[in-house]
Design an enzyme around this catalytic site. Sequence first.
Site, PDB file in Angstrom:
ATOM      1  N   ASP A 555       0.829  -1.203   0.000  1.00 18.77           N
ATOM      2  CA  ASP A 555       0.000   0.000   0.000  1.00 18.77           C
ATOM      3  C   ASP A 555       0.868   1.260   0.000  1.00 18.77           C
ATOM      4  OD1 ASP A 555      -2.330   1.480   0.071  1.00 18.77           O
ATOM      5  OD2 ASP A 555      -3.207   0.325   1.708  1.00 18.77           O
ATOM      6  N   GLU A 558       3.191   5.124  -3.733  1.00 14.99           N
ATOM      7  CA  GLU A 558       3.407   6.244  -4.668  1.00 14.99           C
ATOM      8  C   GLU A 558       4.797   6.903  -4.537  1.00 14.99           C
ATOM      9  OE1 GLU A 558      -0.613   5.147  -4.231  1.00 14.99           O
ATOM     10  OE2 GLU A 558       0.645   6.001  -2.675  1.00 14.99           O
ATOM     11  N   ASP A 632      -8.117   4.047  -3.749  1.00 13.34           N
ATOM     12  CA  ASP A 632      -9.265   4.274  -2.875  1.00 13.34           C
ATOM     13  C   ASP A 632     -10.350   5.070  -3.602  1.00 13.34           C
ATOM     14  OD1 ASP A 632      -7.813   2.972  -0.930  1.00 13.34           O
ATOM     15  OD2 ASP A 632      -7.023   4.813  -0.062  1.00 13.34           O
TER      16      ASP A 632
END
Length: 944
Positions: A555, A558, A632
């Site tokens: 997760d 980025e 998300d």
Amino acid sequence: MRKQQLLWVGLLSMSLFIGCKSGPYQKTSDGVIVTLKSDSAHTTKNVRLQVINDDIIRVSATPDGKFSDKKSLVTVFDKGQTTGWDAIEENGNIVLKTATTIASVSLTTGEVTFSDTEGNVLLAENKGGGKHFSDIEVEGKKAYTLQQVFESPADEAFYGLGQHQADEFNYKGKNEVLFQYNTKVSVPFVLSNKNYGILWDNYSLTKFGDSRDYLDLDQFKLYDKTGKEGGLTATYMVNADPNNVFVERTEKQIDYENLETVKKFPQDFPFYNSRITWDGEIEANETGKYHFILYYAGYTTIYMDGQVIVPERWRTAWNPNSYKFTVDMKAGEKRKIKLDWKPDGGISYIGLKALSPRPAEEQNKLSLWSEMGDEIDYYFIRGNNADEVIKGYRTVTGKSQIMPKWAMGFWQSRERYKTSDELLGALKEYRDRKIPIDNIVLDWSYWPQDAWGSHDFDAARFPDPKAMIDSVHAMDTRIMISVWPKFYYTTDNYKAFDEKGWMFNRAVKDSIRDWIGTGYIAGFYDAYSEGARKMFWNQMNDKLYSKGIDAWWMDASEPDILSNASIQYRKDLMTPTALGPSTEYFNAYALVNAEAIYDGQRSVNPNDRVFLLTRSGFAGLQRYSTATWSGDIGTRWEDMKAQISAGLNFAMSGIPYWTMDIGGFCVEKRYEQAKEGSEDLKEWRELNARWFQFGAFCPLFRSHGQYPYREIYNIAPEGHPAYNSMVYYTKLRYRMMPYIYSLAGMTWFNDYTIMRAMVMDFGGDAITHNISDQYMFGPSLMVCPVYTYKSTSRDVYFPANTNWYNYETGEYITGGKTMKVSAPYERIPLFVKEGAILPMGTDIQSTKEVQADLTVKVYTGKDGEFTLYEDEGVNYNYEKDAYSTIKFSYDEASKVLTIDDIKGEYNGMPKDRTFNIEWIVKGKKNTASEVKYNGKKVTVKISE
């Protein structure tokens, strides 16, 4: 044709006269270098062509006297091709020719043109070369800001660029800024319908299309709602009450897009239940098409001249989205404009900016701009179709692994299982209800509250992690766990990284606190460091893999060190990297992070198939057995629709495994609070049913999201149409496993793409170039999701020169037309191509069960074939030729299906099996034939 033949003869003969250096060009072992006359430090001095293979030419260009020798993070090929090509000087150009491709470089401008061997131009750099360089220096590193522009014919279409959320499909004439963000994955690869691709080897912030920055609204003349020039009227209403105005003021900009700009909101304005409008008139200085970008969280609608120009869109307060639209405007003409915004909770984010008009011929060109790099560096990749181009992309960046077979099954997840009992209880419920499942996911915060990054389990909630994992395995299921590159600075793992200088520590120095409890301070590790990658894996192995964890959910890759920070502060938070300034390496973190886990796990257990799911990605990700999900996303019908185009473009970016949160992650409050019998609950159930139907035909099939709980039985009770539909498509997914897993095998052996835009298979039909809401799932199935509430039909385009069968009814449909098709609540419109052969297995509860006896559906009317692929499903023995294939071929003239000899073998391979052949014939009732198969060739004629 005669001219091209003479050219090739010239190439062969004149190559004898090309020495190591000849005037303005030099022949190298794998190509040529052209040196141009340059009177400026910012014009191209050297252009290099390198032959990777007959179909792939690398182009590098620099204003310097030499090329960079820096190793690429993206590419993996060993070396260029040293034979099978030649080069000559002709008519002021250096012409390099392979068996399939001609690349020509102008000796005066450096302009590169690519053609086929017949002389048909495939791609040409902009007239004069299209290369632009300007100096940039960051943290002492000197480099260039780069741009390359290419010509593009009017009928060209562009795809790829990763996965974005503005529901755009064909990027011709559009603009996209490539950076990594939750819900946004940027991959610098462009696929053209002209059967070529461009891989842009640069890791910095990149722009496709217009290289200018979007500007604020003060580029226009603005008038308030009374007609006074100077800005729009911004009205801040408490509790959305127009009679309770907190402040009304004139604003020249709507720029509240990050943690810095939101400080410009009126101080102490109560955002909960509020409403803000910007109202007035806007006057353009130029005539033409303006490209607007809306950045929004909360409920947002835009009106122009009293008409809705952007229908209401929603995103949760903490996770904004972008939406793009264009408006034709005339210089000096006033247009009424109103932005109506209802923030969703506390401080939300909102912005509206625009790009002024540019000539259409410029806007429609192929342009790539990057903030920082040593040189222009791109790969031209040609093919005879989209699959060959993607094969070339993987030749350069690495082959896609075959994912473990269990990953093709159903995954259940939620945010989050807070205890062992919750997780095991959910899994047991699936088993008790006989709903197939292969993977259950343990999301974030299983660790002690103050120990993020420790990889420890909170003993109060997970008293015996090993026993929990063993219990999952005992129910024939795998377990995936969430691992972040984030470490609280008080943990031992953080200290181990920090001691080596392997942490991005700006967030610690700035005392940035996260959202847990009263807030904790953390840093992210520097995945660009080889040593840090090894340490990251070793820590995961010690605490997680050694306990039996099967797969990894990477997760915030980025990296999302601070959500909603400005781009500049995001760079500040992750610099310097081990390789250089974050400005230069801004987009590639997810790639090197995936490398850490892939290399790490294979070093410990080389035969256990790695599986990673990551929220971000970059070119080359597929070689690390990594899939990406779309982040998300919101729980809205428009978000569901946007996933179709997002997934298709991601697939056409060369990375075949993609998934999404079925039902969306961030939930509107009306769904969280919905009562039994309410319209909101009815819509929630229908939304999930429709999204589930779509998800069953994606490369990976995965349910996840915030409350309400996402288990099938928690969405709707048994017997409800939503429950019935979700169970039906879960079981159908497993019955189709022989087909689906064969597609997974094809990603490795054939460089195949599973989720396929219609243009990939039917590109000769121009209508398909812009179809973004239906697609092929493998070669046989056309999937047509329903993405509007209460719809029981939708329009479907059936491509020309192909006929179709309705999967459910058997109805025969001729191609080349659009039809309104039935879409009852419980079914997705699904069609099978004429000539398809669809192998299907028996009902199973997990992929651990062997499907030896198959039903083979033959959709007659055209010749067809399909190759069934099988292997052990969980290891890398397929790399050592431990697998089998069985080719099925149908001949329409003789009405005979041929089942060839089995090729290859693997441990556990079925020896004797029964194939039930189901014949689907236009206008006739289905018939069946039974075939006993022992691995030897057999034929069977259609049963009348």
